[in-house]
Design a protein around this motif. Structure first.
Motif, PDB file in Angstrom:
ATOM      1  N   UNK A   1     -36.183  92.736 -44.504  1.00  0.00           N
ATOM      2  CA  UNK A   1     -36.137  91.280 -44.472  1.00  0.00           C
ATOM      3  C   UNK A   1     -37.080  90.774 -45.570  1.00  0.00           C
ATOM      4  N   UNK A   2     -36.510  90.156 -46.585  1.00  0.00           N
ATOM      5  CA  UNK A   2     -37.254  89.747 -47.767  1.00  0.00           C
ATOM      6  C   UNK A   2     -37.733  88.299 -47.621  1.00  0.00           C
ATOM      7  N   UNK A   3     -39.012  88.092 -47.848  1.00  0.00           N
ATOM      8  CA  UNK A   3     -39.579  86.749 -47.781  1.00  0.00           C
ATOM      9  C   UNK A   3     -39.166  85.969 -49.035  1.00  0.00           C
ATOM     10  N   UNK A   4     -38.362  84.927 -48.857  1.00  0.00           N
ATOM     11  CA  UNK A   4     -37.870  84.128 -49.975  1.00  0.00           C
ATOM     12  C   UNK A   4     -38.513  82.751 -50.059  1.00  0.00           C
ATOM     13  N   UNK A   5     -39.532  82.526 -49.284  1.00  0.00           N
ATOM     14  CA  UNK A   5     -40.156  81.197 -49.304  1.00  0.00           C
ATOM     15  C   UNK A   5     -40.666  80.854 -50.701  1.00  0.00           C
ATOM     16  N   UNK A   6     -40.154  79.728 -51.233  1.00  0.00           N
ATOM     17  CA  UNK A   6     -40.554  79.197 -52.545  1.00  0.00           C
ATOM     18  C   UNK A   6     -40.281  80.161 -53.699  1.00  0.00           C
ATOM     19  N   UNK A   7     -39.383  81.120 -53.498  1.00  0.00           N
ATOM     20  CA  UNK A   7     -39.031  82.039 -54.575  1.00  0.00           C
ATOM     21  C   UNK A   7     -37.646  81.674 -55.104  1.00  0.00           C
ATOM     22  N   UNK A   8     -37.403  81.951 -56.359  1.00  0.00           N
ATOM     23  CA  UNK A   8     -36.145  81.577 -56.992  1.00  0.00           C
ATOM     24  C   UNK A   8     -35.056  82.605 -56.697  1.00  0.00           C
ATOM     25  N   UNK A   9     -33.912  82.122 -56.293  1.00  0.00           N
ATOM     26  CA  UNK A   9     -32.713  82.941 -56.146  1.00  0.00           C
ATOM     27  C   UNK A   9     -31.638  82.300 -57.016  1.00  0.00           C
ATOM     28  N   UNK A  10     -31.052  83.096 -57.898  1.00  0.00           N
ATOM     29  CA  UNK A  10     -30.091  82.577 -58.860  1.00  0.00           C
ATOM     30  C   UNK A  10     -28.680  83.002 -58.479  1.00  0.00           C
ATOM     31  N   UNK A  11     -27.736  82.079 -58.602  1.00  0.00           N
ATOM     32  CA  UNK A  11     -26.333  82.356 -58.309  1.00  0.00           C
ATOM     33  C   UNK A  11     -25.520  81.973 -59.539  1.00  0.00           C
ATOM     34  N   UNK A  12     -24.809  82.955 -60.087  1.00  0.00           N
ATOM     35  CA  UNK A  12     -23.923  82.699 -61.225  1.00  0.00           C
ATOM     36  C   UNK A  12     -22.511  82.509 -60.695  1.00  0.00           C
TER      37      UNK A  12
ATOM     38  N   UNK B   1     -37.319  85.658 -61.011  1.00  0.00           N
ATOM     39  CA  UNK B   1     -36.465  85.411 -59.841  1.00  0.00           C
ATOM     40  C   UNK B   1     -36.611  86.541 -58.828  1.00  0.00           C
ATOM     41  N   UNK B   2     -36.379  86.235 -57.573  1.00  0.00           N
ATOM     42  CA  UNK B   2     -36.430  87.258 -56.526  1.00  0.00           C
ATOM     43  C   UNK B   2     -35.122  88.027 -56.457  1.00  0.00           C
ATOM     44  N   UNK B   3     -33.988  87.315 -56.569  1.00  0.00           N
ATOM     45  CA  UNK B   3     -32.663  87.921 -56.468  1.00  0.00           C
ATOM     46  C   UNK B   3     -31.706  87.195 -57.397  1.00  0.00           C
ATOM     47  N   UNK B   4     -30.656  87.905 -57.788  1.00  0.00           N
ATOM     48  CA  UNK B   4     -29.588  87.302 -58.574  1.00  0.00           C
ATOM     49  C   UNK B   4     -28.251  87.687 -57.930  1.00  0.00           C
ATOM     50  N   UNK B   5     -27.367  86.717 -57.848  1.00  0.00           N
ATOM     51  CA  UNK B   5     -26.015  86.971 -57.355  1.00  0.00           C
ATOM     52  C   UNK B   5     -25.013  86.698 -58.471  1.00  0.00           C
TER      53      UNK B   5
ATOM     54  N   UNK C   1     -23.657  89.458 -65.801  1.00  0.00           N
ATOM     55  CA  UNK C   1     -24.780  88.999 -64.971  1.00  0.00           C
ATOM     56  C   UNK C   1     -25.603  90.200 -64.503  1.00  0.00           C
ATOM     57  N   UNK C   2     -24.900  91.266 -64.075  1.00  0.00           N
ATOM     58  CA  UNK C   2     -25.598  92.456 -63.610  1.00  0.00           C
ATOM     59  C   UNK C   2     -26.458  93.076 -64.695  1.00  0.00           C
TER      60      UNK C   2
ATOM     61  N   UNK D   1     -29.864  92.699 -58.240  1.00  0.00           N
ATOM     62  CA  UNK D   1     -28.667  91.889 -58.391  1.00  0.00           C
ATOM     63  C   UNK D   1     -27.600  92.338 -57.403  1.00  0.00           C
ATOM     64  N   UNK D   2     -26.849  91.378 -56.916  1.00  0.00           N
ATOM     65  CA  UNK D   2     -25.672  91.659 -56.091  1.00  0.00           C
ATOM     66  C   UNK D   2     -24.457  91.065 -56.780  1.00  0.00           C
ATOM     67  N   UNK D   3     -23.464  91.925 -57.043  1.00  0.00           N
ATOM     68  CA  UNK D   3     -22.189  91.469 -57.598  1.00  0.00           C
ATOM     69  C   UNK D   3     -21.198  91.438 -56.438  1.00  0.00           C
ATOM     70  N   UNK D   4     -20.702  90.282 -56.104  1.00  0.00           N
ATOM     71  CA  UNK D   4     -19.867  90.107 -54.916  1.00  0.00           C
ATOM     72  C   UNK D   4     -18.641  91.008 -54.997  1.00  0.00           C
ATOM     73  N   UNK D   5     -18.403  91.743 -53.895  1.00  0.00           N
ATOM     74  CA  UNK D   5     -17.254  92.654 -53.779  1.00  0.00           C
ATOM     75  C   UNK D   5     -17.293  93.786 -54.801  1.00  0.00           C
ATOM     76  N   UNK D   6     -18.478  94.146 -55.257  1.00  0.00           N
ATOM     77  CA  UNK D   6     -18.629  95.263 -56.192  1.00  0.00           C
ATOM     78  C   UNK D   6     -19.827  96.086 -55.733  1.00  0.00           C
ATOM     79  N   UNK D   7     -19.583  97.005 -54.795  1.00  0.00           N
ATOM     80  CA  UNK D   7     -20.668  97.781 -54.204  1.00  0.00           C
ATOM     81  C   UNK D   7     -21.381  98.632 -55.240  1.00  0.00           C
ATOM     82  N   UNK D   8     -20.624  99.290 -56.096  1.00  0.00           N
ATOM     83  CA  UNK D   8     -21.236 100.204 -57.075  1.00  0.00           C
ATOM     84  C   UNK D   8     -22.030  99.446 -58.130  1.00  0.00           C
ATOM     85  N   UNK D   9     -21.677  98.196 -58.391  1.00  0.00           N
ATOM     86  CA  UNK D   9     -22.390  97.427 -59.397  1.00  0.00           C
ATOM     87  C   UNK D   9     -23.567  96.641 -58.847  1.00  0.00           C
ATOM     88  N   UNK D  10     -23.869  96.815 -57.552  1.00  0.00           N
ATOM     89  CA  UNK D  10     -24.913  96.022 -56.907  1.00  0.00           C
ATOM     90  C   UNK D  10     -26.125  96.863 -56.560  1.00  0.00           C
TER      91      UNK D  10
END
Length: 459
Positions: free
Chosen positions: A7-18, A73-77, A89-90, A100-109
C-alpha cells in the motif's frame, strides 16, 4: 508471487496519467479516491476529465507527456489506448526511474493495479497476476457483499477511541472491538455518526459488563441462497444464535458462522410444530442472555410470518430489535412463470392470502376474487384447494380460468404445474408431500417458462 502487494502512500505526491479517453477515465475514477496530486496529459480529453479539471480535482495538460514532466512523480500510467503511445510513456518513465503501468499490458508494466474494495480506511486489494481479471471481479463482488458500506465511517469513528481502549488486555480489547464493529456499532450508526460515538461512550462506561442482546427478524427469501439480501447474509454471519423456521433451506443456514447456535423452530399448518408462545420465549431467553439473535423466516417476515406476535413479546421484555425484509414466495413464483403480478388492463389489484384465511371470507370478498381478471397468490392453499374451487365457482369464477401451482419456488427442485380452477385439486395430487406450494390464481405460465421448467425437470 510475481507481484508483491504493498500500500503506497500517495499523499501530496504526483501521479501522472497519459491519455484522455475512456481508459484514462476508468483509471482516474480510482485514483481520485487517493490524496495524490493528479496530472493528466492529453491533447484531447473526455468531457468527464475536463469536468474534474474544472472542479479542481486534477490538473489537465493539453499535450502529450514529455520526459521533463516525469521526474519526481510517484507513479505513471500509460492509458492512451494506443500501444505505440503507451510504449513511449513506458520508456520515458523508466528513463526517469519512476514505476509505470501500461493499461492492459502486463509485460510492459512495473506494477499492476488490483481490484479494490474501498471502505476507506479499510481497503481490500485483489490481484490475479493479470491471469484472470474476471475472477478478481467476482471475488471483489463477494467481498463487497461481506463488508457493509458503513464500515469505513464506523472504522474512522473507532479510530478516534483506540487510545481509550488500549488499557484492556488483548482478549478483552478484541472482544470490545468485535462487539462495536459487528454488533452495536452498525446498529447505532443507523441513527448517525453521533449515535455511534455515543454507543462507544456507553460501552467504555460499562466496562466489562455483559453485552446487551439484540434480535434481528430476517427474511430468508423463497429458498435460493442467492436471493438472500446482502444485509441478511451479513447478519447471519454475525449472529450468536439463529432461530429458523422449517422453510429455510440448508444452503442458507450454511451461511451462518460455525460457532453460532442453530435452532429449528418450525411451524406447519397441518402437522407437528412449535407453539408460537414457545418460539417467543426462546427468542427472548437468548436475547436476554446477551446474544445477538437472528430470527430467520422463510420469505418476507412481514408476509404471514407471525411478526406482530414476536415483536410484542420482545417489546414486553424490553429487548431491542430490527426487521430485515426478504423476497416473498409470491414474487419468486411469479418470476418462475414469467408473469407480472399486476398488468395494465388485466388487474390493478392483487391479493395475497392463505388457504385458511380464505375460509373466513365474506360474500363480497369471494365475488371480488371470482371476477374476470382477478389474480391472487394463495399461500398454504394445497389442502384447501377443493374448498377454494367450490367457493370461487359458486361466485361465478371461470372453471377454465388459469391457476399455476409452483412447488419449491426458486429452488433447484422447483416445479410448475399449469392447470385450471376446475382441475386444481387433481393437479395438486402430483405435488411432493410436505413441499411448500404456492397457488397463483388467474395466472398461467408463459410458454417459454413452462418449457424451461419441463427441461430442468427432465434433467
Amino acid at each position: 508471487m510475481r507481484h508483491y502487494p504493498v500500500f503506497l502512500d500517495l499523499r501530496d505526491r504526483a501521479v501522472l496519467v497519459a491519455g484522455g479517453g475512456e481508459i484514462a477515465v476508468s483509471k482516474l475514477r480510482l485514483l481520485l479516491k487517493t490524496e495524490a496530486r493528479l496530472r493528466v496529459f492529453a491533447a484531447a480529453a473526455d468531457v468527464t476529465i475536463r469536468t474534474w479539471a474544472a472542479e479542481g480535482r486534477l490538473d489537465l495538460v493539453g499535450r502529450d507527456i514529455d520526459a521533463g514532466d516525469i521526474p519526481g512523480a510517484a507513479l505513471v500510467y500509460g492509458a492512451t489506448g494506443d500501444d505505440a503511445a503507451d510504449a513511449r510513456v513506458g520508456a520515458l518513465a523508466r528513463a526517469a526511474g519512476v514505476p509505470v503501468n501500461l493499461v492492459d499490458n502486463l509485460e510492459g508494466s512495473d506494477f499492476i493495479t488490483p481490484a479494490i474494495v474501498d471502505r476507506d480506511p479499510v481497503t481490500v486489494a485483489i490481484g490475479t497476476e493479470g491471469a484472470a481479471p474476471v475472477l478478481a471481479r467476482k471475488i471483489k463482488a463477494e467481498v463487497e457483499a461481506m463488508l457493509p458500506a458503513s464500515l469505513g465511517l464506523l472504522t474512522r469513528i473507532g479510530q478516534r477511541f483506540r487510545a481509550r481502549v488500549e488499557h484492556l488486555d488483548g482478549k478483552a480489547r478484541r472482544s470490545f472491538w468485535t462487539r462495536f464493529y459487528f454488533l452495536r456499532g452498525p446498529r447505532a450508526l443507523a441513527d448517525g455518526p453521533a449515535a455511534a460515538e455515543a454507543e462507544l461512550e456507553r460501552m467504555l462506561a460499562a466496562g466489562e459488563q455483559a453485552a446487551e442482546g439484540f434480535v434481528h427478524i430476517v427474511g430468508a427469501g423463497p429458498g435460493d441462497p442467492e436471493l438472500l439480501t446482502l444485509k441478511a447474509r451479513r447478519l447471519l454471519h454475525e449472529a450468536d444464535v439463529v432461530i429458523h423456521d422449517r422453510l429455510v433451506s440448508p444452503g442458507i443456514l450454511d451461511l451462518a458462522r460455525r460457532e453460532a447456535t442453530i435452532i429449528a423452530a418450525g411451524k406447519s399448518g397441518y402437522g407437528p410444530s412449535w407453539k408460537q408462545e414457545a418460539i417467543n420465549e426462546l427468542i427472548v431467553r437468548h436475547a436476554a442472555a446477551g446474544a445477538t439473535v437472528v430470527r430467520l423466516k422463510g420469505g418476507d417476515p412481514v408476509v404471514f410470518g407471525r411478526l406482530d406476535d414476536e415483536i410484542e413479546a420482545l417489546e414486553a421484555a424490553g429487548i431491542r430489535y430490527a426487521i430485515t425484509p426478504g423476497i416473498t414466495s409470491a414474487s419468486a413464483a411469479a418470476a418462475a412463470i414469467g408473469q407480472s403480478l399486476t398488468r395494465r388492463g388485466r388487474n390493478s389489484a392483487f391479493r395475497i392470502l392463505t388457504g385458511r384465511e380464505a375460509e373466513g371470507f365474506a360474500e363480497h370478498e369471494w365475488r371480488e376474487l371470482a371476477r374476470p381478471g382477478a389474480t391472487a397468490a394463495i399461500y398454504m392453499g394445497a389442502r384447501a384447494a377443493a374448498f377454494l374451487r367450490g367457493r370461487l365457482l359458486m361466485h361465478g369464477a371461470d372453471a377454465d380460468g388459469p391457476v399455476t401451482v409452483v412447488e419449491n419456488a426458486s429452488l433447484p427442485t422447483q416445479r410448475l404445474i399449469a392447470t385450471t380452477l376446475l382441475d386444481l385439486p387433481t393437479a395438486l395430487e402430483d405435488t411432493t408431500p410436505g413441499a411448500p406450494v404456492l397457488l397463483l390464481f388467474g395466472l398461467a405460465p408463459r410458454a417459454a417458462a413452462l418449457a424451461l421448467a419441463d427441461m430442468k425437470e427432465a434433467l
